[in-house]
Every structure is written in structure tokens, then in C-alpha cells.
Design an enzyme around this catalytic site. Structure first.
Site, PDB file in Angstrom:
ATOM      1  N   LYS A 146       0.837  -1.201   0.000  1.00  0.00           N
ATOM      2  CA  LYS A 146       0.000   0.000   0.000  1.00  0.00           C
ATOM      3  C   LYS A 146       0.879   1.262   0.000  1.00  0.00           C
ATOM      4  CE  LYS A 146      -3.796  -2.515   2.233  1.00  0.00           C
ATOM      5  NZ  LYS A 146      -4.744  -2.585   3.383  1.00  0.00           N
TER       6      LYS A 146
ATOM      7  N   TYR B  88     -11.956  -3.381  -3.603  1.00  0.00           N
ATOM      8  CA  TYR B  88     -12.490  -3.482  -2.249  1.00  0.00           C
ATOM      9  C   TYR B  88     -14.023  -3.528  -2.218  1.00  0.00           C
ATOM     10  CZ  TYR B  88      -7.948  -2.879   0.084  1.00  0.00           C
ATOM     11  OH  TYR B  88      -6.678  -3.056   0.566  1.00  0.00           O
TER      12      TYR B  88
ATOM     13  N   ASN C  16      -2.197  -0.239   7.300  1.00  0.00           N
ATOM     14  CA  ASN C  16      -1.615  -1.553   7.624  1.00  0.00           C
ATOM     15  C   ASN C  16      -0.712  -2.119   6.529  1.00  0.00           C
ATOM     16  OD1 ASN C  16      -3.608  -2.263   5.861  1.00  0.00           O
ATOM     17  ND2 ASN C  16      -4.704  -3.622   7.255  1.00  0.00           N
TER      18      ASN C  16
ATOM     19  N   HIS D 294      -1.656  -5.582   1.332  1.00  0.00           N
ATOM     20  CA  HIS D 294      -2.859  -6.378   1.044  1.00  0.00           C
ATOM     21  C   HIS D 294      -2.420  -7.746   0.542  1.00  0.00           C
ATOM     22  CE1 HIS D 294      -6.676  -7.696  -0.710  1.00  0.00           C
ATOM     23  NE2 HIS D 294      -5.924  -8.143  -1.698  1.00  0.00           N
TER      24      HIS D 294
ATOM     25  N   GLU E  55      -8.594 -10.838  -8.080  1.00  0.00           N
ATOM     26  CA  GLU E  55      -7.701  -9.686  -7.892  1.00  0.00           C
ATOM     27  C   GLU E  55      -6.554  -9.695  -8.902  1.00  0.00           C
ATOM     28  OE1 GLU E  55      -8.731  -9.480  -3.107  1.00  0.00           O
ATOM     29  OE2 GLU E  55      -6.761 -10.191  -3.731  1.00  0.00           O
TER      30      GLU E  55
HETATM   31  P1  IDP Z   1      -7.477  -7.572   5.195  1.00  0.00           P
HETATM   32  O1  IDP Z   1      -6.701  -6.493   4.451  1.00  0.00           O
HETATM   33  O2  IDP Z   1      -6.701  -8.112   6.355  1.00  0.00           O
HETATM   34  O3  IDP Z   1      -8.007  -8.649   4.277  1.00  0.00           O
HETATM   35  P2  IDP Z   1     -10.213  -6.568   5.312  1.00  0.00           P
HETATM   36  O4  IDP Z   1     -11.163  -6.847   6.407  1.00  0.00           O
HETATM   37  O5  IDP Z   1     -10.439  -7.232   3.992  1.00  0.00           O
HETATM   38  O6  IDP Z   1      -8.738  -6.858   5.865  1.00  0.00           O
HETATM   39  O7  IDP Z   1     -10.206  -4.993   5.111  1.00  0.00           O
HETATM   40  C1  IDP Z   1      -9.565  -4.417   3.991  1.00  0.00           C
HETATM   41  C2  IDP Z   1      -8.760  -3.226   4.427  1.00  0.00           C
HETATM   42  O8  IDP Z   1      -9.647  -2.230   4.917  1.00  0.00           O
HETATM   43  C3  IDP Z   1      -7.798  -3.473   5.595  1.00  0.00           C
HETATM   44  O9  IDP Z   1      -6.561  -4.008   5.187  1.00  0.00           O
HETATM   45  C4  IDP Z   1      -7.643  -2.083   6.167  1.00  0.00           C
HETATM   46  O10 IDP Z   1      -6.734  -1.307   5.364  1.00  0.00           O
HETATM   47  C5  IDP Z   1      -9.032  -1.515   5.972  1.00  0.00           C
HETATM   48  N1  IDP Z   1      -9.858  -1.685   7.177  1.00  0.00           N
HETATM   49  C6  IDP Z   1     -10.503  -2.795   7.588  1.00  0.00           C
HETATM   50  N2  IDP Z   1     -11.185  -2.600   8.702  1.00  0.00           N
HETATM   51  C7  IDP Z   1     -10.978  -1.294   9.016  1.00  0.00           C
HETATM   52  C8  IDP Z   1     -11.422  -0.465  10.100  1.00  0.00           C
HETATM   53  O11 IDP Z   1     -12.156  -0.886  10.998  1.00  0.00           O
HETATM   54  N3  IDP Z   1     -10.970   0.830  10.081  1.00  0.00           N
HETATM   55  C9  IDP Z   1     -10.177   1.323   9.096  1.00  0.00           C
HETATM   56  N4  IDP Z   1      -9.727   0.573   8.065  1.00  0.00           N
HETATM   57  C10 IDP Z   1     -10.129  -0.721   8.041  1.00  0.00           C
HETATM   58 MG    MG Z   2      -9.470  -8.613   2.766  1.00  0.00          MG
END
Ligand code: IDP
Ligand code: MG
Length: 150
Positions: A10, A50, A113, A116, A127
Site C-alpha cells: 500500500k 475493495y 496496515n 494487502h 484480484e
Molecule cells: P485484510 O486487508 O486483512 O483482508 P479486510 O477486512 O479485507 O482486511 O479490510 C480491507 C482493508 O480495509 C484493511 O486491510 C484495512 O486497510 C481496511 N480496514 C478494515 N477494517 C478497518 C477499520 O475498521 N478501520 C479502518 N480501516 C479498516
Molecule cells: Mg481482505
């Protein structure tokens, strides 16, 4: 089973100059990088990628974050690589991610974070085709295949 996973560093990984370190983890594990592309993703592509989160409260911020600057999109191949890479990436919330995982070691905030990775064979397929043309994926042999695998 030999699998291809879609992985994306990212914008914060690029901005923090962590691309090399993160890429090294996958190489050192024995995985094979078969496609890499630096790109500035459009709002349209971000929303498509997303799509499953479109109703979530964080969706708008997520799309803004992911389109804020360049990302490094990749396809990584290896035995059971989809679940393995998820393990290497760690929990979505970096505060809960185990130390030793990429998010656990390099990130602090849920909304930043750094990486991805596909969560299933179906999402990997979807994807990869969203980000790469078939011709951009290099299915080449590695000389150490028989050393890495039994
Ligand atoms: P993942 O990336 O671990 O698969 P997902 O639940 O698919 O997690 O969520 C996609 C992305 O959305 C996450 O990597 C993060 O960047 C963002 N995200 C998920 N939940 C939250 C939240 O509660 N607050 C802010 N960003 C979130
Ligand atoms: Mg995900």
C-alpha cells in the site's frame, strides 16, 4: 498445491521506503515473485478491488488511502501461497498482529496496515485479473526448486 496470490504494498510501504524489506520476506521464505507493477490506482479500480467493503463505514477512507499515492502490485507463487502469505502478513489490525508478521513488525494503525494479500483462491483469481494482464505474469523456472521443495 501451487498457487498464485495477489499482494499489494500500500502507499505507506512505498512512502516509508519499506518495499525492499517487505519483498525480501517473500523471497527469503522461498516464494517466487512472478509479476510486479508500480501503479497509481484509480478510484474506480480501488472501489472494484475493495467492493466487498462498499457498505462499511471505513470504505471511503480506505479508497482514499489506497489511491493516495503509488502502490506496488504483485503476483507471488508458491505451495499453498495464498494462506501462507496471509499468515506472513498478519492480522488486519497491526496492533493485534503477531510480532514476526509484516503488519506486526512494520505497522501500528488499522487504517495504515501497509499491505494487502488475497484471502482465498477465488479472491486471488479475481484480484490478479483486476490488476494484471495474463502477458504481464512471468511463469519462469527457479534453479532451486528441488532444494526448496521435497
Ligand atoms: P485484510 O486487508 O486483512 O483482508 P479486510 O477486512 O479485507 O482486511 O479490510 C480491507 C482493508 O480495509 C484493511 O486491510 C484495512 O486497510 C481496511 N480496514 C478494515 N477494517 C478497518 C477499520 O475498521 N478501520 C479502518 N480501516 C479498516
Ligand atoms: Mg481482505
Amino acid at each position: 498445491m501451487m498457487e498464485k496470490s495477489f499482494v499489494m504494498m500500500k502507499p505507506d510501504t512505498v512512502q516509508r521506503r519499506l518495499m525492499g524489506k517487505v519483498l525480501s520476506r517473500f523471497e527469503e521464505k522461498g516464494l517466487q515473485i512472478i509479476a510486479v507493477k508500480m501503479m497509481q490506482i484509480s478510484e474506480e479500480l480501488a472501489k472494484e478491488h475493495y467492493g466487498e467493503h462498499s457498505e462499511k463505514p471505513f470504505f471511503k477512507d480506505l479508497v482514499e488511502y489506497i489511491t493516495s499515492s503509488a502502490v506496488l502490485a504483485m503476483v507471488i507463487q508458491g505451495d499453498d501461497s495464498i494462506s501462507l502469505i496471509r499468515k506472513m502478513v498478519g492480522a488486519t489490525n497491526p496492533k493485534e498482529a503477531d510480532l514476526g508478521t509484516i503488519r506486526g513488525d512494520f505497522a501500528l494503525d488499522m487504517g495504515r496496515n501497509i499491505i494487502h494479500a488475497s484471502d482465498s483462491p477465488d479472491s486471488a483469481k479475481r484480484e490478479i485479473s483486476l490488476f494484471f494482464k495474463e502477458s504481464e505474469i512471468c511463469d519462469y523456472d527457479m534453479p532451486d526448486q528441488d532444494i526448496i521443495y521435497e
